[in-house]
Motif scaffolding. Structure first.
Motif, PDB file in Angstrom:
ATOM      1  N   TYR A 298       0.778  -1.079   0.083  1.00  0.00           N
ATOM      2  CA  TYR A 298      -0.099  -0.017  -0.064  1.00  0.00           C
ATOM      3  C   TYR A 298       0.846   1.216  -0.031  1.00  0.00           C
ATOM      4  CZ  TYR A 298      -3.042   3.688   2.087  1.00  0.00           C
ATOM      5  OH  TYR A 298      -3.669   4.591   1.996  1.00  0.00           O
ATOM      6  N   LEU A 299       1.896   1.093   0.939  1.00  0.00           N
ATOM      7  CA  LEU A 299       2.642   2.290   1.112  1.00  0.00           C
ATOM      8  C   LEU A 299       3.551   2.487  -0.270  1.00  0.00           C
ATOM      9  CD1 LEU A 299       3.953   2.522   4.691  1.00  0.00           C
ATOM     10  CD2 LEU A 299       2.167   3.765   3.577  1.00  0.00           C
ATOM     11  N   ARG A 300       4.065   1.562  -0.866  1.00  0.00           N
ATOM     12  CA  ARG A 300       4.728   1.520  -2.031  1.00  0.00           C
ATOM     13  C   ARG A 300       4.092   2.161  -3.225  1.00  0.00           C
ATOM     14  NH1 ARG A 300       6.554  -3.486  -0.766  1.00  0.00           N
ATOM     15  NH2 ARG A 300       5.327  -4.520  -2.455  1.00  0.00           N
ATOM     16  N   GLU A 301       2.639   1.884  -3.312  1.00  0.00           N
ATOM     17  CA  GLU A 301       1.827   2.472  -4.286  1.00  0.00           C
ATOM     18  C   GLU A 301       1.737   4.085  -4.200  1.00  0.00           C
ATOM     19  OE1 GLU A 301       0.101   1.189  -7.073  1.00  0.00           O
ATOM     20  OE2 GLU A 301       1.322  -0.710  -6.650  1.00  0.00           O
ATOM     21  N   ARG A 302       1.608   4.237  -3.043  1.00  0.00           N
ATOM     22  CA  ARG A 302       1.387   5.667  -2.679  1.00  0.00           C
ATOM     23  C   ARG A 302       2.730   6.606  -3.097  1.00  0.00           C
ATOM     24  NH1 ARG A 302      -2.334   3.971  -2.796  1.00  0.00           N
ATOM     25  NH2 ARG A 302      -2.103   5.510  -4.663  1.00  0.00           N
ATOM     26  N   LEU A 303       4.006   5.971  -2.572  1.00  0.00           N
ATOM     27  CA  LEU A 303       5.193   6.653  -3.016  1.00  0.00           C
ATOM     28  C   LEU A 303       5.590   6.568  -4.549  1.00  0.00           C
ATOM     29  CD1 LEU A 303       7.459   4.842  -0.159  1.00  0.00           C
ATOM     30  CD2 LEU A 303       6.938   7.466  -0.500  1.00  0.00           C
ATOM     31  N   HIS A 304       4.868   5.493  -5.108  1.00  0.00           N
ATOM     32  CA  HIS A 304       4.784   5.767  -6.550  1.00  0.00           C
ATOM     33  C   HIS A 304       4.077   6.673  -7.074  1.00  0.00           C
ATOM     34  CE1 HIS A 304       5.391   3.908 -10.653  1.00  0.00           C
ATOM     35  NE2 HIS A 304       4.238   4.123 -10.646  1.00  0.00           N
ATOM     36  N   ASP A 305       2.878   7.314  -6.635  1.00  0.00           N
ATOM     37  CA  ASP A 305       2.205   8.239  -7.133  1.00  0.00           C
ATOM     38  C   ASP A 305       3.011   9.646  -6.900  1.00  0.00           C
ATOM     39  OD1 ASP A 305       0.027   6.968  -7.734  1.00  0.00           O
ATOM     40  OD2 ASP A 305      -1.074   7.213  -5.868  1.00  0.00           O
ATOM     41  N   LEU A 306       3.708   9.860  -5.707  1.00  0.00           N
ATOM     42  CA  LEU A 306       4.492  10.861  -5.503  1.00  0.00           C
ATOM     43  C   LEU A 306       5.780  10.802  -6.595  1.00  0.00           C
ATOM     44  CD1 LEU A 306       5.355  13.537  -4.059  1.00  0.00           C
ATOM     45  CD2 LEU A 306       6.512  11.866  -2.297  1.00  0.00           C
ATOM     46  N   ASP A 307       6.330   9.871  -6.839  1.00  0.00           N
ATOM     47  CA  ASP A 307       7.309   9.749  -7.816  1.00  0.00           C
ATOM     48  C   ASP A 307       6.975  10.245  -9.121  1.00  0.00           C
ATOM     49  OD1 ASP A 307      10.191   8.658  -8.084  1.00  0.00           O
ATOM     50  OD2 ASP A 307       9.453   7.249  -9.482  1.00  0.00           O
ATOM     51  N   ASP A 308       5.815   9.572  -9.582  1.00  0.00           N
ATOM     52  CA  ASP A 308       5.265  10.086 -10.853  1.00  0.00           C
ATOM     53  C   ASP A 308       5.196  11.531 -10.983  1.00  0.00           C
ATOM     54  OD1 ASP A 308       4.222   8.908 -13.696  1.00  0.00           O
ATOM     55  OD2 ASP A 308       2.602  10.179 -12.780  1.00  0.00           O
ATOM     56  N   LEU A 309       4.498  12.249  -9.923  1.00  0.00           N
ATOM     57  CA  LEU A 309       4.187  13.634  -9.859  1.00  0.00           C
ATOM     58  C   LEU A 309       5.539  14.336  -9.980  1.00  0.00           C
ATOM     59  CD1 LEU A 309       1.660  15.116  -9.691  1.00  0.00           C
ATOM     60  CD2 LEU A 309       2.300  15.518  -7.320  1.00  0.00           C
ATOM     61  N   SER A 310       6.710  13.881  -9.236  1.00  0.00           N
ATOM     62  CA  SER A 310       8.147  14.442  -9.454  1.00  0.00           C
ATOM     63  C   SER A 310       8.636  14.353 -10.976  1.00  0.00           C
ATOM     64  CB  SER A 310       9.033  13.640  -8.522  1.00  0.00           C
ATOM     65  OG  SER A 310       8.482  13.832  -7.228  1.00  0.00           O
ATOM     66  N   ASN A 311       8.115  13.285 -11.479  1.00  0.00           N
ATOM     67  CA  ASN A 311       8.585  13.365 -13.046  1.00  0.00           C
ATOM     68  C   ASN A 311       7.940  14.406 -13.831  1.00  0.00           C
ATOM     69  OD1 ASN A 311      10.633  11.401 -12.831  1.00  0.00           O
ATOM     70  ND2 ASN A 311       9.020   9.782 -12.879  1.00  0.00           N
ATOM     71  N   LYS A 312       6.803  14.729 -13.585  1.00  0.00           N
ATOM     72  CA  LYS A 312       5.830  15.648 -14.221  1.00  0.00           C
ATOM     73  C   LYS A 312       6.469  17.134 -13.868  1.00  0.00           C
ATOM     74  CE  LYS A 312       1.542  12.916 -14.027  1.00  0.00           C
ATOM     75  NZ  LYS A 312       1.590  12.537 -15.493  1.00  0.00           N
ATOM     76  N   LEU A 313       6.682  17.439 -12.664  1.00  0.00           N
ATOM     77  CA  LEU A 313       7.304  18.683 -12.308  1.00  0.00           C
ATOM     78  C   LEU A 313       8.632  18.789 -12.817  1.00  0.00           C
ATOM     79  CD1 LEU A 313       6.824  21.141 -10.637  1.00  0.00           C
ATOM     80  CD2 LEU A 313       7.927  20.010  -8.619  1.00  0.00           C
ATOM     81  N   LEU A 314       9.674  17.776 -12.840  1.00  0.00           N
ATOM     82  CA  LEU A 314      10.814  18.080 -13.406  1.00  0.00           C
ATOM     83  C   LEU A 314      10.872  18.468 -15.174  1.00  0.00           C
ATOM     84  CD1 LEU A 314      12.938  15.078 -11.712  1.00  0.00           C
ATOM     85  CD2 LEU A 314      13.538  17.672 -11.738  1.00  0.00           C
ATOM     86  N   ARG A 315       9.808  17.841 -15.547  1.00  0.00           N
ATOM     87  CA  ARG A 315       9.646  18.020 -16.929  1.00  0.00           C
ATOM     88  C   ARG A 315       9.139  19.582 -17.292  1.00  0.00           C
ATOM     89  NH1 ARG A 315       7.265  12.182 -17.131  1.00  0.00           N
ATOM     90  NH2 ARG A 315       9.108  10.956 -17.311  1.00  0.00           N
ATOM     91  N   LEU A 316       8.332  19.827 -16.331  1.00  0.00           N
ATOM     92  CA  LEU A 316       7.952  21.361 -16.441  1.00  0.00           C
ATOM     93  C   LEU A 316       9.015  22.202 -16.337  1.00  0.00           C
ATOM     94  CD1 LEU A 316       4.666  21.279 -14.507  1.00  0.00           C
ATOM     95  CD2 LEU A 316       4.793  21.889 -17.185  1.00  0.00           C
ATOM     96  N   LEU A 317      10.036  21.982 -15.297  1.00  0.00           N
ATOM     97  CA  LEU A 317      10.966  22.808 -15.179  1.00  0.00           C
ATOM     98  C   LEU A 317      12.104  22.750 -16.016  1.00  0.00           C
ATOM     99  CD1 LEU A 317      11.500  22.167 -11.200  1.00  0.00           C
ATOM    100  CD2 LEU A 317      11.040  24.252 -12.415  1.00  0.00           C
TER     101      LEU A 317
END
Length: 750
Positions: A298-317
């Motif tokens: 369960y916690l791995r799935e939640r951390l995976h969501d944050l990981d994916d969001l970080s990638n989107k933010l990096l691409r914007l920057l």
């Protein structure tokens, strides 16, 4: 005082940036860096160790130790304090290094005179590239501010290492990303595919890890986060109101995008001297390090969501776009560390194949890949490090092998294999309307497994006679909250509409073990495969079970309804579940709702214990489906997720086939229909042997129905049964070789 420390941190990063900008070979840069770090940290020693290969660290530069030890001193991962940092991917800070557990004395370095030791992993997004060390004669622990400063420096070094800043022309370090590579993994979904790599999380190259102006970087970060939030909101508004699954996934992104603590941590990193991109990546690396050490799904799935969001933010920057400039090829093979079911569904059937570094045979992604009939290989170590967008790739889901940038001879042989399968599949088309009748006069019913609406068109094109297993848990797994009863009723109705009168066996919610709902409280179980799962959850959480039964009854809208309970281990569990069905039928009648025209209630036999249930169980159940995947692992006491043991045991083991025969005999004695459901049912040799053991119904993935029907129509099952009996009498372990030889002698290709 804190502000002074922060200024020192920014000052060190500024000096580091200037050093990296200077001309010079890789070794010169490393030497200058170790010198300035030692000077800034006020330590006598600074050393940089980089990986020479996956298991060996090499001293590549030092200030303070014996210079002659550079490129001569090597150690294995886990060896000494430096090796321990690399293995655990954690900082070691000690005031008395020589007395610390695991300390290794290396006389060539002359480091025995230094007492204090601070070592940190040089890592980027979970990949450890080396170890950064500072040492001093004074026996002291390094302060939190000093540790933080060195963490930031280690991160910048990781960026520069990946960009090749330290790789000289004669260095053996660094990957060329040009040579052919063979990666051995684990079969997630059978099938073969040829295509080109499409990275789910392409690397974002951060070329400016050090901030020139913190205020400018803070503004850039805030603008990017604002844009990210808007993009998530836009995606939500674009999702059709009927697409509840995708909406739930995006709601999770929205929650993380608005996380205040995440934002504060990144702002603090910028204050310390990092650029906006480096701040995002620093927090992403920490999250990935946590993800690797979290046993809870369960916690791995939640951390995976944050990981994916970080990638989107990096691409914007970085302005590198959602795909870092790479267009999806016409024949995409998705390569990723891991991927959630919602994300995979967004790609849909456009993918030729999938290759993951992580995952499991029962993971959410594997379940969706099977539903979409996409070849999948999991546990493909380092594939995201080795692969680049557009690389040629071959996926062999039947062997669990991946060929990256294959040589011409390998690619040619692989294409021949695909061509033979394509040619064979054309012959299966002629069998669609025909029965699987053997030369000895036995008729075998072939059904398909499904779990998504996208599967149902295969019902007619494959020639399946019905759906032997509809996995209802997929609708729960790809959401972030419990689906509503009305939504499920509508879905079940659409499934029955698509089946056009053919029988559909709905398996009730099969969760637990490796299928953990994002919104279900995680259970810390030492052996989840044998823990609180499937019908055990349903009988304890009766509200969810009742809601699903109500949705099934209402969804069928007066048509025949077939319900199957998973993982039944004893008669009382089935009886309790059957009583719940009867209670819901009575309740629906009282409410004036339309009842099914007929109802069948069955059980999956996945535990050996149920095969020895009282006769009354076989009399009361309407049908039994042997769940081969679980039954086999419990029969052999071999975890199917454990590569060390699962391959030791053969499905065509004489003992296992004898056990199948016993189950069939008990069912026949009481007139209880029995079928075999699982991946093995779709394999030619296994299917032939199961049918020879008396099974008259098999359920498999749609793509297997044609090949299995083709071979059954040529095989004398009586001869196969005799062959198995003879092998048992001789004390043979497995009949695989004997059956294969017999079929080959008969001119039957498998």
């Amino acid at each position: 005082m804190a502000q002074t420390k922060e200024s020192e941190s920014r000052k060190l990063l500024g000096r580091l940036r200037d050093t990296l900008a200077e001309d010079g070979a890789g070794q010169e840069r490393l030497d200058r860096i170790t010198s300035l770090i030692a000077d800034s940290m006020r330590t006598e020693v600074c050393s940089i160790y980089l990986f020479r290969d996956h298991e060996t660290l090499e001293l590549c530069a030092t200030e303070g130790l014996n210079r002659e030890a550079v490129h001569q001193t090597r150690m294995r991962v886990g060896e000494g304090l430096v090796g321990a940092v690399a293995k655990k991917k954690q900082t070691i800070n000690t005031a008395d290094a020589p007395s610390s557990k695991g300390f290794r004395y290396m006389p060539e370095t002359g480091e025995e005179i230094y007492s204090s030791f601070l070592g940190l992993p040089i890592q980027r997004l979970g990949d450890t590239l080396g170890v950064l060390v500072v040492q001093s004669k004074e026996a002291r622990l390094f302060s939190g501010d000093e540790v933080y400063a060195l963490e930031v420096v280690a991160m910048v070094l990781a960026e520069m290492t990946e960009l090749g800043a330290f790789v000289g022309e004669e260095s053996a370090l660094g990957a060329l990303h040009q040579n052919p590579i063979l990666v051995r993994g684990t079969i997630g979904q059978e099938g073969v595919a040829e295509g080109h790599v499409y990275l789910h999380e392409p690397r974002v190259v951060v070329t400016n890890p050090v901030a020139d102006d913190p205020e400018v970087e803070l503004e850039r970060l805030r603008d990017a986060v604002k844009a990210l939030r808007i993009s998530v909101d836009d995606m939500l508004s674009d999702v059709d109101t009927k697409e509840k699954d995708q909406r739930e996934v995006l709601e999770a992104y929205r929650m993380f995008a608005h996380s205040r603590s995440w934002m504060k941590r990144m702002e603090a990193d910028i204050d310390r001297g990092l650029s906006a991109e480096a701040a995002v990546e620093k927090e992403q690396s920490l999250a990935r390090a946590r993800m690797a050490n979290v046993p809870d799904a369960y916690l791995r799935e939640r951390l995976h969501d944050l990981d994916d969001l970080s990638n989107k933010l990096l691409r914007l920057l970085t302005g590198q776009g959602s795909n870092t400039g790479a267009e999806m090829p016409d024949d995409p093979v998705l390569v990723a560390r891991n991927i959630g079911p919602g994300e995979l569904l967004e790609y849909g059937k456009s993918l030729r194949g999938i290759v993951l570094e992580q995952g499991s045979v029962g993971s959410h992604a594997a379940i969706v890949a099977r539903a979409l009939a996409i070849p999948l290989v999991i546990h493909a170590s380092k594939i995201t490090t080795e692969a680049l967008n557009g690389d040629a790739i071959l996926v062999d889901g039947e062997q669990g092998v991946v060929h990256l940038r294959p040589e011409d001879s390998v690619a040619s042989a692989f294409r021949d294999k695909i061509a033979m399968q394509t040619e064979a599949s054309k012959a299966y088309t002629d069998l669609v309307g025909k029965d699987a009748v053997t030369p000895c006069g036995k008729t075998i019913t072939l059904n398909m497994n499904a779990g998504l609406m996208a599967d149902l068109p295969s019902l007619s094109s494959s020639g399946a006679e019905g759906v032997g297993l509809f996995r209802t848990e997929l609708q729960f797994l790809i959401r972030n909250s419990v689906p509503k009863r009305g939504e499920l009723a509508t879905l079940y109705g659409r499934v029955m509409d698509a089946a056009q009168g053919k029988r559909v066996v709905f398996r009730t919610l099969d969760i637990g073990s490796d299928k953990v709902l994002p919104y279900m409280k995680p259970q810390d179980e030492p052996n989840p495969a044998m823990g609180w799962r499937a019908i055990r959850v349903g009988l304890d959480k009766r509200g969810v079970m009742r809601m699903q039964l109500q949705a099934l009854i209402r969804g069928c809208a007066g048509r025949p309804l077939t319900i199957m309970f998973p993982f039944v281990a004893q008669f009382e569990e089935y009886r309790a579940a059957r009583m719940m069905v009867d209670a819901e039928l009575a309740n629906e009648k009282r409410l004036g709702h339309v009842l099914p025209s007929s109802i069948e209630v069955g059980a999956m036999l996945e535990t050996p214990s149920l095969a020895f249930a009282p006769d009354q169980f076989f009399k009361e159940t309407d049908f039994i489906s042997i769940g081969g995947n679980d039954l086999k692992q419990f029969f052999f006491a071999a975890d199917r997720e454990n590569e060390r043991v699962r391959r030791r045991y053969d499905t065509l083991n004489v003992s296992f086939l004898s056990f199948i025969r016993q189950i069939v005999d008990r069912c026949e004695a009481h007139g209880t229909p029995v079928s075999f459901c699982g991946e093995d049912a779709g394999r030619p040799l296994e299917a032939v042997c199961f049918a020879a053991m008396g099974l008259k119904s098999l359920s498999m993935r749609p793509a297997s129905i044609g090949p299995i029907k083709h071979i059954l129509r040529q095989v004398n099952l009586d001869a196969i049964a005799e062959l198995i009996s003879s092998a048992a009498a001789r004390g043979e372990q497995s009949v695989r070789k004997d059956v294969a030889t017999y079929l080959a002698d008969q001119g039957i290709k498998t």
